[in-house]
Design a protein around this motif. Structure first.
Motif, PDB file in Angstrom:
ATOM      1  N   SER A 139       0.836  -1.207   0.000  1.00  0.00           N
ATOM      2  CA  SER A 139       0.000   0.000   0.000  1.00  0.00           C
ATOM      3  C   SER A 139       0.867   1.252   0.000  1.00  0.00           C
ATOM      4  CB  SER A 139      -0.920   0.013   1.225  1.00  0.00           C
ATOM      5  OG  SER A 139      -1.731   1.169   1.231  1.00  0.00           O
ATOM      6  N   ARG A 140       0.423   2.256  -0.701  1.00  0.00           N
ATOM      7  CA  ARG A 140       1.147   3.529  -0.741  1.00  0.00           C
ATOM      8  C   ARG A 140       0.846   4.397   0.474  1.00  0.00           C
ATOM      9  NH1 ARG A 140      -0.412   2.448  -6.065  1.00  0.00           N
ATOM     10  NH2 ARG A 140       1.388   2.248  -7.484  1.00  0.00           N
ATOM     11  N   CYS A 141      -0.300   4.165   1.108  1.00  0.00           N
ATOM     12  CA  CYS A 141      -0.715   4.944   2.276  1.00  0.00           C
ATOM     13  C   CYS A 141      -1.553   4.040   3.166  1.00  0.00           C
ATOM     14  CB  CYS A 141      -1.520   6.179   1.840  1.00  0.00           C
ATOM     15  SG  CYS A 141      -2.344   7.046   3.188  1.00  0.00           S
ATOM     16  N   THR A 142      -1.210   3.984   4.449  1.00  0.00           N
ATOM     17  CA  THR A 142      -1.962   3.164   5.391  1.00  0.00           C
ATOM     18  C   THR A 142      -2.592   4.058   6.441  1.00  0.00           C
ATOM     19  OG1 THR A 142      -0.545   1.229   5.080  1.00  0.00           O
ATOM     20  CG2 THR A 142      -1.800   1.337   7.130  1.00  0.00           C
ATOM     21  N   VAL A 143      -3.897   3.868   6.678  1.00  0.00           N
ATOM     22  CA  VAL A 143      -4.607   4.703   7.648  1.00  0.00           C
ATOM     23  C   VAL A 143      -5.385   3.806   8.609  1.00  0.00           C
ATOM     24  CG1 VAL A 143      -4.842   6.506   5.888  1.00  0.00           C
ATOM     25  CG2 VAL A 143      -6.758   4.974   6.336  1.00  0.00           C
ATOM     26  N   SER A 144      -5.592   4.313   9.805  1.00  0.00           N
ATOM     27  CA  SER A 144      -6.413   3.586  10.776  1.00  0.00           C
ATOM     28  C   SER A 144      -7.551   4.468  11.235  1.00  0.00           C
ATOM     29  CB  SER A 144      -5.577   3.150  11.982  1.00  0.00           C
ATOM     30  OG  SER A 144      -5.146   4.267  12.740  1.00  0.00           O
ATOM     31  N   VAL A 145      -8.630   3.817  11.657  1.00  0.00           N
ATOM     32  CA  VAL A 145      -9.785   4.510  12.212  1.00  0.00           C
ATOM     33  C   VAL A 145      -9.962   4.034  13.655  1.00  0.00           C
ATOM     34  CG1 VAL A 145     -12.249   4.981  12.000  1.00  0.00           C
ATOM     35  CG2 VAL A 145     -10.870   4.601   9.940  1.00  0.00           C
ATOM     36  N   CYS A 146     -10.101   4.963  14.580  1.00  0.00           N
ATOM     37  CA  CYS A 146     -10.369   4.653  15.978  1.00  0.00           C
ATOM     38  C   CYS A 146      -9.316   3.682  16.536  1.00  0.00           C
ATOM     39  CB  CYS A 146     -11.784   4.120  16.108  1.00  0.00           C
ATOM     40  SG  CYS A 146     -12.443   4.127  17.789  1.00  0.00           S
ATOM     41  N   THR A 147      -9.741   2.573  17.127  1.00  0.00           N
ATOM     42  CA  THR A 147      -8.804   1.649  17.757  1.00  0.00           C
ATOM     43  C   THR A 147      -8.040   0.800  16.745  1.00  0.00           C
ATOM     44  OG1 THR A 147     -10.612   0.075  18.075  1.00  0.00           O
ATOM     45  CG2 THR A 147     -10.073   1.517  19.925  1.00  0.00           C
ATOM     46  N   GLY A 148      -8.273   1.028  15.462  1.00  0.00           N
ATOM     47  CA  GLY A 148      -7.429   0.401  14.450  1.00  0.00           C
ATOM     48  C   GLY A 148      -5.971   0.777  14.637  1.00  0.00           C
ATOM     49  N   ALA A 149      -5.715   1.904  15.322  1.00  0.00           N
ATOM     50  CA  ALA A 149      -4.338   2.322  15.599  1.00  0.00           C
ATOM     51  C   ALA A 149      -3.597   1.276  16.429  1.00  0.00           C
ATOM     52  CB  ALA A 149      -4.333   3.669  16.322  1.00  0.00           C
ATOM     53  N   PHE A 150      -4.326   0.552  17.288  1.00  0.00           N
ATOM     54  CA  PHE A 150      -3.680  -0.483  18.089  1.00  0.00           C
ATOM     55  C   PHE A 150      -3.155  -1.618  17.207  1.00  0.00           C
ATOM     56  CE2 PHE A 150      -5.958   1.697  21.395  1.00  0.00           C
ATOM     57  CZ  PHE A 150      -5.155   1.549  22.519  1.00  0.00           C
ATOM     58  N   LEU A 151      -3.899  -1.951  16.154  1.00  0.00           N
ATOM     59  CA  LEU A 151      -3.426  -2.975  15.231  1.00  0.00           C
ATOM     60  C   LEU A 151      -2.157  -2.525  14.510  1.00  0.00           C
ATOM     61  CD1 LEU A 151      -6.749  -4.304  13.677  1.00  0.00           C
ATOM     62  CD2 LEU A 151      -5.050  -5.646  14.915  1.00  0.00           C
ATOM     63  N   LEU A 152      -2.147  -1.266  14.068  1.00  0.00           N
ATOM     64  CA  LEU A 152      -0.945  -0.751  13.413  1.00  0.00           C
ATOM     65  C   LEU A 152       0.233  -0.734  14.380  1.00  0.00           C
ATOM     66  CD1 LEU A 152      -2.207   2.258  11.237  1.00  0.00           C
ATOM     67  CD2 LEU A 152      -1.900  -0.144  10.599  1.00  0.00           C
ATOM     68  N   ALA A 153      -0.030  -0.307  15.619  1.00  0.00           N
ATOM     69  CA  ALA A 153       1.045  -0.235  16.610  1.00  0.00           C
ATOM     70  C   ALA A 153       1.568  -1.629  16.945  1.00  0.00           C
ATOM     71  CB  ALA A 153       0.554   0.475  17.869  1.00  0.00           C
ATOM     72  N   ALA A 154       0.658  -2.586  17.144  1.00  0.00           N
ATOM     73  CA  ALA A 154       1.069  -3.945  17.485  1.00  0.00           C
ATOM     74  C   ALA A 154       1.843  -4.588  16.337  1.00  0.00           C
ATOM     75  CB  ALA A 154      -0.150  -4.791  17.833  1.00  0.00           C
ATOM     76  N   ALA A 155       1.562  -4.174  15.115  1.00  0.00           N
ATOM     77  CA  ALA A 155       2.278  -4.694  13.950  1.00  0.00           C
ATOM     78  C   ALA A 155       3.612  -3.982  13.746  1.00  0.00           C
ATOM     79  CB  ALA A 155       1.413  -4.550  12.696  1.00  0.00           C
ATOM     80  N   GLY A 156       3.909  -2.988  14.592  1.00  0.00           N
ATOM     81  CA  GLY A 156       5.164  -2.257  14.493  1.00  0.00           C
ATOM     82  C   GLY A 156       5.166  -1.154  13.465  1.00  0.00           C
ATOM     83  N   LEU A 157       3.988  -0.832  12.913  1.00  0.00           N
ATOM     84  CA  LEU A 157       3.917   0.142  11.824  1.00  0.00           C
ATOM     85  C   LEU A 157       3.839   1.582  12.297  1.00  0.00           C
ATOM     86  CD1 LEU A 157       1.465  -1.826   9.506  1.00  0.00           C
ATOM     87  CD2 LEU A 157       3.971  -1.772   9.439  1.00  0.00           C
ATOM     88  N   LEU A 158       3.674   1.786  13.603  1.00  0.00           N
ATOM     89  CA  LEU A 158       3.628   3.149  14.134  1.00  0.00           C
ATOM     90  C   LEU A 158       4.891   3.510  14.907  1.00  0.00           C
ATOM     91  CD1 LEU A 158      -0.055   3.549  15.402  1.00  0.00           C
ATOM     92  CD2 LEU A 158       0.940   4.244  13.218  1.00  0.00           C
TER      93      LEU A 158
END
Length: 356
Positions: A106-125
Motif C-alpha cells: 500500500s502507498r498509504c496506510t490509515v487507521s480509524v479509531c482503535t485500528g491504531a492499536f493494530l498498526l502499533a502492534a504490527a510495528g507500523l507506528l
C-alpha cells in the motif's frame, strides 16, 4: 498522497475482521464513493483473512471481495478499522501478519479509531506520531512507547501513515485524503453532500471524562488534590495549597511534577475547566455564573481557558452538547443549501481540529 491527476482509479482496500465496528468501515466508504460523484475516481475492495464474510460488532454480516492473501495489487489507501475487541485483536499474530503484508502493498496506510492499536502492534507506528479514540490514548501510549501519541488530534498524518480518533473521525481523515488527492473543491462537495463539517471546530478534549484526582503516593498530596476536585471554585493558589499542606511552595511544585505530572496551576485549571464543562452541559446558568462557580472568576477568563484548551468558546460548547438542535414540539431546522462545510478546507492540519 498528493493530488491525483492521472486517469487511473485510486484503489482503497479495507481490511475487515470479526467484531469490526461498522462505522469505521462505512464512514470512509461513503466519503470515497461520494467523491466519485464529484470528479474523484476511487475503487473500493473489502478483504478479510480468509475471504469469507465477517460479523461486525453490531451483529450485521459483511460480504468481502477476496482474501487478504489474494490482494496482490498495490493499493493507494489501506484502511485498518477498529472494534471493541482491539485488546484481543492485537494478540492475534496471524491478523498482525496480514496487516503487515497489506501495508507492504500500500502507498498509504490509515487507521480509524482503535485500528491504531493494530498498526502499533504490527510495528507500523514505531517512531510515528499517531492518535486514537480519546478513551484509549493513554493505553496506546502506555502499551507502545515507541509511538508518539497526540491525544487531542482528530487525525494525524505522519509520512504515509495516518491515524484518526474515534469512529466518525474516519470521515474527517477520509475527507482530508480526498482533498489531498482530488483537490479542495471535490472534498468540499463531499462534505456538503454528507452534511458534515469539512474541518471540525475543537479537539478530542471536549469529549474527555471529568478529571479524576490522580493517585498520589503522598497522603498529604492526595488530600490537596481531593480538595481541589471537591471545590474547584475555592482558593487554590500555590501558596494556599502549600500552606494547607504544611510544606513550602517549592516542595508542593516538586510533588506535583513528580506525582501528578503537571504543575499545580495547570492541574487546578484542568479541574476548573471540567467543572465548567459539566455546568454548561447540564444546566442553563449564565456564563458569568459558571465562570464564578468553577473558579475562573470572570467570563473572559473562562472563555480564554476554553479556547486555549478546547478550541471552542463556552457558548459554542453549550450549544454543541446541550441538544441536537431539535426540541419537542418544534420543527426540525433545515440545513443550509451549502451544508455545514462552508469555505473551510479540510487539510491535514486537522490534527487537533474539532469533534462531532
Amino acid at each position: 498522497m498528493n493530488t491525483h491527476a492521472g486517469t487511473r482509479p485510486l484503489l482503497v482496500r479495507i481490511l475487515v475482521f470479526p467484531g469490526v465496528r461498522v462505522l469505521d468501515i462505512t464512514g470512509p466508504i461513503e466519503v470515497f464513493t461520494s467523491a466519485n460523484e464529484f470528479g474523484g475516481r476511487y475503487r473500493l475492495t473489502l478483504v478479510s483473512a480468509d475471504g469469507e464474510r465477517v460479523t461486525t460488532a453490531a451483529g450485521t454480516r459483511l460480504e468481502v471481495d477476496m482474501a487478504a492473501g489474494d490482494a496482490a495489487e498495490t493499493s493507494d489507501i489501506l484502511v485498518i478499522p477498529g472494534g471493541p475487541g482491539w485488546d484481543r485483536l492485537i494478540k492475534d499474530d496471524d491478523l498482525l501478519d496480514i496487516v503487515r503484508g497489506l501495508d507492504a502493498r500500500s502507498r498509504c496506510t490509515v487507521s480509524v479509531c482503535t485500528g491504531a492499536f493494530l498498526l502499533a502492534a504490527a510495528g507500523l507506528l514505531d517512531g510515528h506520531r499517531a492518535t486514537t479514540h480519546w478513551r484509549h490514548t493513554r493505553e496506546l501510549a502506555s502499551r507502545f512507547p515507541a509511538v508518539s501519541v497526540e491525544p487531542d488530534a482528530i487525525f494525524v498524518q505522519d509520512g504515509t501513515v495516518m491515524t484518526s480518533a474515534g469512529v466518525s473521525a474516519g470521515i474527517d481523515l477520509s475527507l482530508a485524503l480526498v482533498e489531498m488527492q482530488c483537490g479542495a473543491d471535490v472534498a468540499r462537495e463531499v462534505a456538503r453532500d454528507m452534511v458534515v463539517f469539512m474541518q471540525r471546530p475543537g479537539g478530542q478534549s471536549q469529549f474527555s471524562a471529568r478529571a479524576r484526582a490522580p493517585h498520589a503516593r503522598q497522603r498529604m498530596l492526595r488530600q490537596v488534590l481531593d480538595a481541589v476536585a471537591a471545590d474547584p471554585g475555592g482558593d487554590h493558589t500555590l501558596s494556599g495549597m502549600a500552606r494547607r499542606a504544611g510544606i513550602s511552595a517549592r516542595h508542593m511544585s516538586r510533588l506535583f511534577g513528580d506525582e501528578v505530572g503537571t504543575t499545580p496551576a495547570r492541574y487546578v485549571e484542568q479541574v476548573r475547566l471540567e467543572a465548567a464543562q459539566a455546568m454548561l452541559e447540564g444546566g442553563d446558568e449564565p456564563v458569568a455564573v459558571v465562570a464564578r462557580r468553577s473558579g475562573f472568576g470572570s467570563p473572559e477568563s473562562l472563555r480564554r481557558a476554553f479556547v486555549r484548551n478546547l478550541r471552542v468558546t463556552p457558548s459554542a460548547f453549550r450549544e454543541r452538547f446541550q441538544s441536537t438542535g431539535v426540541a419537542a414540539g418544534e420543527e426540525v431546522a433545515a440545513a443550509s443549501p451549502d451544508g455545514p462545510a462552508g469555505p473551510v478546507p479540510a487539510g491535514a492540519a486537522a490534527a487537533g481540529a474539532g469533534a462531532r
